[in-house]
Design an enzyme around this catalytic site. Structure first.
Site, short mmCIF file in Angstrom:
data_model
loop_
_atom_site.label_atom_id
_atom_site.label_comp_id
_atom_site.label_asym_id
_atom_site.label_seq_id
_atom_site.Cartn_x
_atom_site.Cartn_y
_atom_site.Cartn_z
CE LYS A 153 8.76 5.47 5.13
NZ LYS A 153 8.04 4.40 4.67
CG HIS A 207 10.69 15.64 -27.97
ND1 HIS A 207 10.55 16.46 -29.08
CD2 HIS A 207 9.99 14.52 -28.14
CE1 HIS A 207 9.61 15.62 -29.78
NE2 HIS A 207 9.57 14.30 -29.33
CD GLU A 253 12.46 0.93 -2.69
OE1 GLU A 253 11.99 0.48 -1.66
OE2 GLU A 253 11.48 1.50 -3.16
O1 PA5 Z 1 9.81 0.35 -0.64
C1 PA5 Z 1 9.48 1.20 0.29
O2 PA5 Z 1 9.73 0.70 1.25
C2 PA5 Z 1 9.09 2.46 0.14
O3 PA5 Z 1 8.88 3.03 -1.21
C3 PA5 Z 1 7.66 2.58 0.84
O4 PA5 Z 1 6.61 2.07 0.05
C4 PA5 Z 1 7.28 4.10 0.86
O5 PA5 Z 1 8.38 4.65 1.92
C5 PA5 Z 1 5.59 4.04 1.36
O6 PA5 Z 1 5.48 3.30 2.61
P1 PA5 Z 1 4.24 2.65 2.79
O7 PA5 Z 1 4.38 1.76 1.58
O8 PA5 Z 1 4.40 1.74 4.12
O9 PA5 Z 1 3.45 3.46 2.68
#
Ligand code: PA5
Length: 346
Positions: A340, A246, A230
């Site tokens: 999303k 394994h 990310e």
């Molecule tokens: O890092 C991110 O933006 C995502 O992994 C979010 O955490 C994930 O999409 C879930 O969204 P939220 O944390 O708002 O529930």
């Protein structure tokens, strides 16, 4: 100064990372008293991505202690065993994640005891309307940068309702360890001796493969992977000893054209089983002509919580420096947002 350090968002992400110890301190000052009946026989943390991983930290903190089972559920539906004796902690930073909202509804349908951790959103409104205990955490961060806010309430709740002890004490120790680490790793303009920058440089143009030396440390490897994905917008993969011996390990017998791009980072520490230590050494020996880059990061601190956070925190810095090296803005997660939006519109 490293090239790209001035890239948009790098300083911002480093500042978010810098703030992690203060998130734990903030939570330690809150009163997370929630009206939960006794007789809880399992805890299920429902969430996705950056909001779910706090549940894995809790799971890894408690998995060798005498405690009820902790499971993290990342899906629309909860496991079939969830019922009146379950405590479901529904966690979503935005409060708008459809899988978590659906899991929350499933928890209600199954008669579970529930608490919600969020900044607001739909999940916050639903909890409020239904009179379900709601823990509202500070908004304004990317979810992955809010790990302290997303994890600490879970730890403090399980302690408060008598399912685990010493969580408060461990959060304090963790805060101190994290402050020590950021003294060494955080820099506006890191010099070449900065250990996190050095590690990030090793990872440049490689595919990081993060291996935890034991499943007790699994969440740390998972966090490294997620932060590299990310923040640096780069692929990364993780696994744990002994399981990787394994399966995954045998896949590295493949031609060098494939393995030469891999950099293996081994996360070690804590109460490492000596047999795991032997496995790590033998694995490195066996793979020495296949994997040219083996790196090791050692945990710090006494408690499992501090050890996990120390490994994860180092990875956070490495991922931000790697973003800088690639000249990438670590903050936006455009693909996640686009997906999303498409799902919402369909
Ligand atoms: O890092 C991110 O933006 C995502 O992994 C979010 O955490 C994930 O999409 C879930 O969204 P939220 O944390 O708002 O529930």
């Amino acid at each position: 100064m490293i090239n790209g350090f001035s890239a948009k968002g790098v300083k911002q992400m480093l500042d978010y990372i810098h703030g992690l110890p203060e998130q734990l301190e903030y939570c330690l000052e809150q009163d997370y008293r929630i009206p939960i009946a006794s007789g809880i026989s399992n805890v299920v943390v429902a969430g996705m991505g950056g909001s779910a991983i706090g549940g894995d930290v809790l799971r890894c903190c408690l998995n060798t202690r005498k405690s009820v089972p902790v499971l993290v559920s990342r899906d629309y539906r909860l496991p079939g065993f969830v019922g009146r004796d379950s405590l479901v902690l529904a966690v979503s930073y935005s409060g708008n994640t459809e899988e978590t909202i659906s899991a929350f509804e499933d928890a209600r349908a199954k008669g579970a005891q529930i608490a919600v951790v969020t900044t607001g959103g739909q999940l916050g409104s639903l909890a409020e309307k239904a009179g379900i205990p709601l823990i509202t955490i500070p908004a304004g961060l990317p979810p992955r940068s809010a790990l302290g806010y997303l994890f600490s309430p879970l730890a403090l709740i399980v302690e408060k309702i008598g399912l685990a002890d010493s969580m408060r004490y461990e959060l304090r120790e963790t805060t101190a360890v994290l402050k020590e680490i950021r003294e060494e790793l955080y820099a506006d303009e890191p010099d070449e001796a900065n250990p996190a920058l050095k590690l990030a440089r090793e990872l440049k143009d490689c595919i990081p493969v993060i291996w935890a030396a034991g499943s007790d440390l699994e969440v740390a490897a998972m966090r490294w992977k997620g932060q590299i994905n990310e923040n640096a917008k780069a692929p990364a993969y993780y696994n744990c000893f002994p399981e990787l011996n394994h399966n995954e390990f045998t896949g590295l017998e493949c031609p060098e054209t494939l393995t030469k791009k891999l950099a293996v980072i081994i996360l070690r520490g804590g109460e490492e089983n000596p047999r795991i230590g032997r496995r790590v050494d033998i694995t490195r020996e066996i793979l020495s002509d296949k994997i040219t880059k083996f790196l090791t990061v050692e945990a710090r601190g006494r408690s499992r919580m501090a050890q996990l956070f120390s490994l994860m925190y180092t990875g956070d810095f490495v991922s931000a420096y790697l973003a800088a090296i690639y000249g990438i803005d670590p903050v936006p997660v455009t693909l996640i947002e686009a997906l999303k939006k498409k799902l919402k519109d369909s």
